[in-house]
Write a protein that holds these residues in place. Structure first.
Motif, PDB file in Angstrom:
ATOM      1  N   GLU A 107       2.170   4.945   1.040  1.00  6.87           N
ATOM      2  CA  GLU A 107       2.393   5.501   2.465  1.00  6.87           C
ATOM      3  C   GLU A 107       1.173   6.283   2.875  1.00  6.87           C
ATOM      4  O   GLU A 107       0.389   6.965   1.780  1.00  6.87           O
ATOM      5  N   PRO A 108       0.798   6.676   3.848  1.00  4.98           N
ATOM      6  CA  PRO A 108      -0.394   7.328   4.472  1.00  4.98           C
ATOM      7  C   PRO A 108      -0.541   8.873   3.694  1.00  4.98           C
ATOM      8  O   PRO A 108      -1.816   8.927   3.233  1.00  4.98           O
ATOM      9  N   ALA A 109       0.544   9.568   3.563  1.00  4.30           N
ATOM     10  CA  ALA A 109       0.355  10.547   2.862  1.00  4.30           C
ATOM     11  C   ALA A 109       0.043  10.637   1.658  1.00  4.30           C
ATOM     12  O   ALA A 109      -0.659  11.633   1.035  1.00  4.30           O
ATOM     13  N   PRO A 119       0.836  -1.189   0.101  1.00  6.28           N
ATOM     14  CA  PRO A 119       0.115  -0.126  -0.085  1.00  6.28           C
ATOM     15  C   PRO A 119       0.947   1.187  -0.003  1.00  6.28           C
ATOM     16  O   PRO A 119       1.959   1.277   0.304  1.00  6.28           O
ATOM     17  N   ALA A 124      -1.612   8.338  -0.052  1.00  2.00           N
ATOM     18  CA  ALA A 124      -2.666   7.942   0.149  1.00  2.00           C
ATOM     19  C   ALA A 124      -3.827   8.975   0.348  1.00  2.00           C
ATOM     20  O   ALA A 124      -4.899   8.979  -0.344  1.00  2.00           O
ATOM     21  N   ALA A 125      -3.499   9.510   1.301  1.00  2.00           N
ATOM     22  CA  ALA A 125      -4.348  10.944   1.568  1.00  2.00           C
ATOM     23  C   ALA A 125      -4.497  12.010   0.299  1.00  2.00           C
ATOM     24  O   ALA A 125      -5.414  12.359  -0.193  1.00  2.00           O
TER      25      ALA A 125
END
Length: 142
Positions: free
Chosen positions: A11-13, A9, A15-16
């Motif tokens: 990284e959160p940043a 997946p 994905a955001a």
């Protein structure tokens, strides 16, 4: 390794950023109908981009008709440039909304696409004008 995680997946940043960008291009039927029902539909206009025949048979209430094939400077001269135009067509399998949104964007209008088109709208049980929610057999002709 599972099929789901074969590709790691983001990284959160990242994905955001991706999902925020996706929401900038799409509106879902639930959000649109809530705005229409609450009277908070200022700032946007639904645009039916299928054929005139399809629009005559069934359409989302408050929508205007702009067949994507005829979107040009003349057909849009009276549109309010302060609004966001939410284009829709038949379904995910139809791309008339994408073509209409592209043409409007190239003319300088702000646009979004309604996820799933009138098919998703009907499936959610929301009202349509013309055929009272039934399928008419009219194809989008895109």
């Amino acid at each position: 390794m599972t099929n789901t995680l074969r590709f790691p997946p983001a990284e959160p940043a990242a994905a955001a950023e991706f999902f925020a960008a996706e929401l900038a291009f799409e509106a879902d039927p639930d959000d649109v109908v809530r705005d229409l029902e609450s009277g908070a539909a200022q700032g946007f206009q639904l645009v039916e981009t299928r054929s005139a025949e399809a629009f005559a048979h069934s359409r989302i209430p408050t929508a205007i008709h702009l067949d994507y094939r005829t979107v040009d400077e003349l057909s849009t001269k009276d549109l309010d440039r302060d609004l966001v135009y939410v284009c829709y067509c038949e379904s995910f399998q139809c791309n008339a909304a994408t073509k209409g949104a592209l043409r409007l964007a190239r003319l300088g209008f702000r646009v979004k696409r309604l996820s799933g088109g009138i098919t998703a709208w009907r499936a959610a049980g929301y009202p349509v004008e013309g055929d009272e929610g039934g399928h008419t057999g009219v194809r989008c002709a895109c």
